[in-house]
Design a protein around this motif. Sequence first.
Motif, PDB file in Angstrom:
ATOM      1  N   ILE A 200      34.942  20.957  87.852  1.00  0.00           N
ATOM      2  CA  ILE A 200      35.634  22.563  87.428  1.00  0.00           C
ATOM      3  C   ILE A 200      35.076  22.945  86.553  1.00  0.00           C
ATOM      4  O   ILE A 200      34.745  22.009  85.080  1.00  0.00           O
ATOM      5  CB  ILE A 200      37.481  22.250  87.312  1.00  0.00           C
ATOM      6  N   ASP A 201      34.520  24.502  86.494  1.00  0.00           N
ATOM      7  CA  ASP A 201      34.180  24.577  84.945  1.00  0.00           C
ATOM      8  C   ASP A 201      32.476  23.183  84.640  1.00  0.00           C
ATOM      9  O   ASP A 201      32.607  23.712  83.595  1.00  0.00           O
ATOM     10  CB  ASP A 201      34.758  24.841  83.789  1.00  0.00           C
ATOM     11  N   GLY A 202      31.909  22.932  86.104  1.00  0.00           N
ATOM     12  CA  GLY A 202      30.630  22.269  85.276  1.00  0.00           C
ATOM     13  C   GLY A 202      31.130  20.663  85.362  1.00  0.00           C
ATOM     14  O   GLY A 202      30.317  19.895  84.730  1.00  0.00           O
ATOM     15  N   ILE A 203      32.337  20.667  85.006  1.00  0.00           N
ATOM     16  CA  ILE A 203      33.115  18.842  84.733  1.00  0.00           C
ATOM     17  C   ILE A 203      32.933  18.089  85.675  1.00  0.00           C
ATOM     18  O   ILE A 203      34.467  18.892  86.317  1.00  0.00           O
ATOM     19  CB  ILE A 203      33.789  19.518  83.833  1.00  0.00           C
ATOM     20  N   ILE A 204      33.678  16.855  86.474  1.00  0.00           N
ATOM     21  CA  ILE A 204      33.716  16.604  87.192  1.00  0.00           C
ATOM     22  C   ILE A 204      34.818  15.573  86.864  1.00  0.00           C
ATOM     23  O   ILE A 204      34.846  14.933  85.888  1.00  0.00           O
ATOM     24  CB  ILE A 204      32.291  15.629  87.787  1.00  0.00           C
ATOM     25  N   PRO A 205      36.499  16.423  87.149  1.00  0.00           N
ATOM     26  CA  PRO A 205      37.077  15.531  86.634  1.00  0.00           C
ATOM     27  C   PRO A 205      37.745  13.902  86.907  1.00  0.00           C
ATOM     28  O   PRO A 205      38.030  13.591  85.948  1.00  0.00           O
ATOM     29  CB  PRO A 205      38.879  16.161  87.594  1.00  0.00           C
ATOM     30  N   TYR A 206      37.082  13.241  87.678  1.00  0.00           N
ATOM     31  CA  TYR A 206      37.068  11.698  87.756  1.00  0.00           C
ATOM     32  C   TYR A 206      36.421  11.373  86.309  1.00  0.00           C
ATOM     33  O   TYR A 206      37.055  10.621  85.808  1.00  0.00           O
ATOM     34  CB  TYR A 206      36.375  11.374  89.154  1.00  0.00           C
ATOM     35  N   ASP A 207      34.961  11.945  86.430  1.00  0.00           N
ATOM     36  CA  ASP A 207      34.020  10.882  85.117  1.00  0.00           C
ATOM     37  C   ASP A 207      34.837  11.167  84.092  1.00  0.00           C
ATOM     38  O   ASP A 207      35.308  10.758  82.935  1.00  0.00           O
ATOM     39  CB  ASP A 207      33.034  11.955  84.702  1.00  0.00           C
ATOM     40  N   LEU A 208      35.540  12.833  83.243  1.00  0.00           N
ATOM     41  CA  LEU A 208      36.673  13.175  82.748  1.00  0.00           C
ATOM     42  C   LEU A 208      37.426  11.833  82.069  1.00  0.00           C
ATOM     43  O   LEU A 208      38.175  11.612  81.314  1.00  0.00           O
ATOM     44  CB  LEU A 208      36.974  14.333  82.679  1.00  0.00           C
ATOM     45  N   MET A 209      38.031  12.072  83.366  1.00  0.00           N
ATOM     46  CA  MET A 209      39.372  10.825  83.710  1.00  0.00           C
ATOM     47  C   MET A 209      38.826   9.139  83.015  1.00  0.00           C
ATOM     48  O   MET A 209      39.814   8.556  82.323  1.00  0.00           O
ATOM     49  CB  MET A 209      40.125  10.841  85.297  1.00  0.00           C
ATOM     50  N   ILE A 210      37.983   8.247  83.661  1.00  0.00           N
ATOM     51  CA  ILE A 210      37.349   7.340  83.584  1.00  0.00           C
ATOM     52  C   ILE A 210      36.565   7.198  81.617  1.00  0.00           C
ATOM     53  O   ILE A 210      37.369   6.837  81.123  1.00  0.00           O
ATOM     54  CB  ILE A 210      36.311   7.007  84.032  1.00  0.00           C
ATOM     55  N   GLU A 211      36.160   8.710  80.834  1.00  0.00           N
ATOM     56  CA  GLU A 211      35.810   8.463  79.715  1.00  0.00           C
ATOM     57  C   GLU A 211      36.824   9.226  78.940  1.00  0.00           C
ATOM     58  O   GLU A 211      36.496   8.188  77.757  1.00  0.00           O
ATOM     59  CB  GLU A 211      34.999   9.569  79.849  1.00  0.00           C
TER      60      GLU A 211
END
Length: 310
Positions: A200-211
């Motif tokens: 989404i807008d160049g960001i992977i939600p799963y990565d953001l969730m972990i981080e």
Amino acid sequence: MRRRELLQFGGAALVPAALLAHGRASAADRAMQPGGRRLTQIGLQLSTVTRLMLQDFEGTLRQVAGIGYAQVEFSAMGLLGRPVEHVKQLMAEVGLQAPVGRVTPKLPADVMQMPREEAMRVFAERGQAKYLVENVKHALEDAQAFGQKVINLPALPPTAFGSLDQVKQNIAAINAAGEVCAAQGVQFGYHNHDWELSPIDGIIPYDLMIEQTDPQNVSFQLDTYWIVKAGGSLSDYLSRYRGRFNSTHLKDIDANGDFEDVGHGTIDFPSFVAEAEAVGAAYHFVERDNPPDPLSAIQRSYEYLRNMTY
């Protein structure tokens, strides 16, 4: 049929060669790797046999134990209306353990008697992030009865990943759920599908969730099929986010991207299990979505893993 359909809710880029065999070696060849370690506690995610459990709950658990599985993880449909003490007694009789719990929506008592469309609507509604803390408090009752120290959310629905604002709301709800669990001595976990890996807008939600979730309170259950299906790298996630994965779902994928019995598709499970355990994954559960022959699927998967060295 209504109960089975409820399960369907809650029940690619190249992956490194070390993780995908792409048919170059047979399942048996891939199972035998140097190292000599073997899985001693092979688990089963019971969504694989839900169709059978709806017909004969007790008999199916006996068959699972008879094949050789030592652990089970209940599906998003929970104990299918059975009292927890009855299930605990049955599992003790057949020699099964349930070390990892599952977050299930808190549903109306009469949901199974509702028309299909209404039941699906209720299930989807109650699975939203805004109900997560309430659902977690509900799930903790069974978790504490089983002595579980980890409970995993099967997923938030794809509709919860339409924007980065929604993803941030999901993260806030997950962190809140983690705090509720931590207060009871339990760790909250999130199980991935493929939609969390759609950028989404160049960001992977799963990565953001972990981080952006608290590593003390929140862990993740890595599903091998869905990571590969989405074009992700299993090895990359394990190495980038060491210590964040409490358990795995061993789910295979064939050359066409469809589900396959464990060890009979393209994923190199000896390499994956070795790497997952090296970064902290303590439990492994066989899973196959909607298998044409559930008993055959869990038997073939178990035999592969029983003989696997890594």
